[in-house]
Design an enzyme around this catalytic site. Structure first.
Site, mmCIF file in Angstrom:
data_model
loop_
_atom_site.group_PDB
_atom_site.id
_atom_site.type_symbol
_atom_site.label_atom_id
_atom_site.label_comp_id
_atom_site.label_asym_id
_atom_site.label_seq_id
_atom_site.Cartn_x
_atom_site.Cartn_y
_atom_site.Cartn_z
ATOM 1 N N GLU A 153 46.995 -32.124 5.381
ATOM 2 C CA GLU A 153 46.828 -33.526 5.786
ATOM 3 C C GLU A 153 47.871 -33.982 6.811
ATOM 4 O OE1 GLU A 153 46.711 -35.615 2.034
ATOM 5 O OE2 GLU A 153 44.571 -35.246 1.809
ATOM 6 N N GLU A 312 38.634 -31.702 -0.618
ATOM 7 C CA GLU A 312 39.248 -32.362 -1.776
ATOM 8 C C GLU A 312 38.523 -33.668 -2.060
ATOM 9 O OE1 GLU A 312 43.375 -33.434 -1.531
ATOM 10 O OE2 GLU A 312 43.941 -31.569 -0.547
HETATM 11 C C1 GLA Z 1 45.917 -35.410 -1.089
HETATM 12 C C2 GLA Z 1 46.630 -34.078 -1.087
HETATM 13 C C3 GLA Z 1 46.626 -33.386 -2.406
HETATM 14 C C4 GLA Z 1 46.830 -34.369 -3.536
HETATM 15 C C5 GLA Z 1 45.742 -35.402 -3.456
HETATM 16 C C6 GLA Z 1 45.796 -36.389 -4.607
HETATM 17 O O1 GLA Z 1 44.628 -35.356 -0.662
HETATM 18 O O2 GLA Z 1 46.154 -33.202 -0.109
HETATM 19 O O3 GLA Z 1 47.672 -32.419 -2.401
HETATM 20 O O4 GLA Z 1 48.067 -34.976 -3.406
HETATM 21 O O5 GLA Z 1 45.914 -36.132 -2.277
HETATM 22 O O6 GLA Z 1 44.811 -37.380 -4.500
#
Ligand code: GLA
Ligand code: ZN
Length: 673
Positions: A153, A312
């Site tokens: 991210e 995710e």
């Molecule tokens: C982000 C991160 C993950 C985790 C999620 C939790 O998307 O990439 O590592 O922290 O948030 O919602």
């Protein structure tokens, strides 16, 4: 050429972030057994493992990762392998404290969280290239490897660093972009408030100033910070391509506008082999499934319409909002499959096993603290089976009906300080326009303002404050050739340097809209104006009004009160073979729906009166056939008309005429043909 789908995956991806280093190794066997029970096909691993893989500078411990990848491979589970460059180890920061990022106020962040990175720092760059090289050499040809997952991210939690290395890097970036310091002075308008620079060495990042700083400088710094992160992504990607040929490389995006505002995903989409996205429901009072659909549509558009992957999302609640409700029964599957409807090649979660320690122990997971005798686990197992039955949709593309113009640079510019009203929020406009289109059951592609818009009968432009001359010409061309355009207020105002276009506003769009705006007149908090329109209709606007002077456009709705009473509020301009609408005040989703109704008629788009509100119908189509996804977000059973016979993939039932979609359920019909 690298592949563009996870290598070795024959169906859709189902699984999650797997962080086995948080658990004793004897539990891995149980993890993998349960993964098989749930139908997991791929996991993301190693994203946060730098400190374990390189416990001291130049000392490596790959044994545990060797054993993990072999175990997963033996069980037929593919791996999305992370480069851990979002979490340099403690020893790295002891040696290189200046790699910790600095805020605009001059505060240097500490080690002890994640993502504490100055992307200009040469030591960080060297260390990241080194660990990436070691991983690629060791695992580049591993049979479990499906995909490389670079970093995590980009853009959050630190969107820009203001340290001295960044200052030097920014000066080099400016020299490349502008050539001379005079060109910078000109572009930034430094004649204002005596900000003129005599040399690049006098320029700094936009650090905290006594009052508002130079807006063009701030805008360029956003561009610089974004480009600098991208340089680091590209450096890692190129190492992986060289040492692990053919294997696709991704980095997980967060396209939802509520989740990341520092990354120009149009630019990033071109650099990854496969677009992947992380999405979390934001409980801000809006309908979460509408925000989800918007993020999924935006992700697909960033991927140029090609399939992408949801890397995710959450099985239930998250733990980083002020209040984190659990998902309702069935909501997880609805969320997952709504992403698939809009182009995702699977549904992955953060994370596989819920942590006992650390900052995310209250974040839901596929395998909760409560183990397998839980609702979440049962729903995960059920979803795994559903995802498996959707394997035929792999490689098909989502069909869109209309387009929304969106540009991160324009968004950045619009969020700079000292605007006519702090109540005008461009993201709110994008959300509300999207919502109005969603409620008309229209699937939306997003488009860059200079992209080819000719495939779309209707294009909406909710927030294009910054519009280049090229963008203005593009929109005019689109209308002249028969398109229907709907533009919201305060669009087309400035060029790429945040300088107001020459002549009356809206400089870039006055030709296509057939009007000028003499003055903006934002409303006070809570103030509303009444609009009267065709057939005695009435609408209400708030936040913003304008003194619009038609110059070819026809008034459709007129301000009935307030300072602008008697002036046009909503206009329609026939231009060439098309039509351009302009909305000069802020209308809610209902008011916008009325305007969009007129525009849809111009565009020849018939209303879908046969579908209930919050029953989402989306199609994916491709070589393997056409698939109709129906997602029922309501508490009542629904019927969706079908124009062909087909087979429902989740139940195996034959369907014809009308498709029954039970309350809260999803149905996916492969249409005969
Ligand atoms: C982000 C991160 C993950 C985790 C999620 C939790 O998307 O990439 O590592 O922290 O948030 O919602
Ligand atoms: Zn820095």
């Amino acid at each position: 050429m690298p592949e563009t789908t996870p290598r070795g995956l024959t169906g859709l991806a189902f699984g999650g972030d797997y962080n086995p280093e948080q658990w004793p190794e004897h539990m891995w066997q149980e993890d993998v057994r349960l993964m098989r029970e749930a139908g997991v096909t791929m996991v993301s691993a190693g994203i946060f493992s730098w400190a374990l893989l390189e416990p001291a500078p130049g000392t490596y411990d790959f044994g545990w990762l060797d054993r993990l990848l072999d175990l997963l491979h033996d069980n037929g589970i593919r791996v999305d392998l992370g480069t851990p460059t979002v979490v340099p180890p403690a020893w790295f920061y002891r040696a290189h404290p200046e790699a910790l990022p600095v805020t605009a106020d001059g505060v240097r962040y500490e080690f002890g969280s994640r993502g504490a990175i100055c992307h200009s720092n040469a030591d960080y760059r060297a260390a990241a290239a080194n660990i990436t090289t070691r991983l690629a050499e060791r695992y580049g040809a591993h049979p479990a490897l499906a995909l490389w997952h670079v970093h995590n991210e980009y853009g959050v939690p630190v969107s820009a660093c203001y340290c001295d290395s960044c200052a030097a890097h920014f000066r080099r970036w400016l020299a490349t972009a502008y050539g001379t310091v005079d060109a910078v002075n000109e572009a930034w308008g430094t004649a204002f408030w005596g900000q003129r620079y005599a040399g690049f060495d006098q320029i700094n990042p936009p650090r905290t100033t006594p009052t508002v700083g130079n807006p063009a400088q701030a805008l360029d710094y956003k561009r610089f910070a974004d480009a600098t992160m991208r340089e680091n992504f590209i450096a890692e990607r190129d190492i992986l391509h060289r040492l692990s040929p053919g294997v696709p490389v991704t980095t997980n995006f967060m396209t939802a506008l509520s989740q990341c505002d520092s990354v120009d995903y149009w630019a990033w989409g071109r650099e990854v082999d496969l677009v992947t996205n992380d999405h979390y429901l934001i409980t801000d009072g809006r309908r979460t499934h509408v925000n989800l659909a918007m993020a999924a549509d935006l992700t697909r558009s960033v991927a140029g319409g090609a399939p992408w992957l949801l890397l995710e999302h959450s099985t239930s609640g998250v733990n980083w909002q002020p209040r984190n409700p659990a998902k309702a029964p069935g909501q997880m599957a609805r969320n997952s499959l709504a992403h698939v409807a809009r182009g995702s090649e699977g549904a992955m979660f953060f994370q596989w096993r819920q942590s006992r320690r650390g900052a995310e122990k209250f974040h839901s997971a596929m395998l909760p603290h409560g183990g397998t005798d839980t609702r979440v686990w049962r729903e995960v197992v059920e979803l795994g089976a559903s995802v498996d039955s959707l394997r035929p949709v792999r490689g098909t593309r989502t069909e869109a009906d209309v387009a929304m113009v969106w540009d991160w640079h324009s968004w950045w510019a619009q969020n700079l300080q000292w605007r006519p009203s702090e109540d005008h929020d461009p993201r709110e406009r994008a959300d509300t326009f999207y919502e109005a289109l969603y409620d008309r059951h229209l699937t939306v592609d997003f488009a860059h303002p200079e992209a080819d818009l000719s495939p779309y009968p209707l294009v909406v432009v909710p927030a294009l404050y910054l519009a280049t001359e090229a963008a203005g010409n593009n929109l005019r061309d689109y209308v002249e050739h028969g398109g229907t355009l709907v533009v919201s207020y305060f669009s087309g105002i400035v060029d790429e340097h945040d300088a107001v276009h020459e002549g009356p506003c809206p400089g870039a769009l006055r030709d296509v809209l057939g009007l000028t705006v003499e003055e903006f007149s934002p409303l006070l908090a809570g103030e509303r104006v009444r609009l009267t329109g065709p057939d005695g209709g009435e609408l209400h606007g708030d936040v913003w009004t304008e003194f619009v002077v038609p110059r070819g456009a026809d008034p459709v709705w007129t301000y009935a009160d307030g300072l602008t009473a008697g002036r046009p509020a909503v206009t329609r301009h026939r231009l060439g073979e098309g039509t351009a609408w302009y909305v000069s005040t802020r209308l809610g989703a209902d008011g916008l729906d009325t305007v969009l109704g007129g525009a849809a008629e111009d565009a020849g788009i018939a209303p879908r009166t046969d579908l209930p509100r919050d029953v989402e119908v989306v199609r994916r189509t491709g070589a393997s056939g056409t698939y109709l996804f129906a997602v029922n977000h309501t508490a009542s059973d629904a019927k969706v008309p079908l124009d062909a016979h087909g087979t429902e993939l989740l139940t195996g039932e034959r369907t014809a005429g009308r498709l029954a979609v039970p309350a809260g359920a999803v149905r996916v019909v492969r249409l005969d043909g």
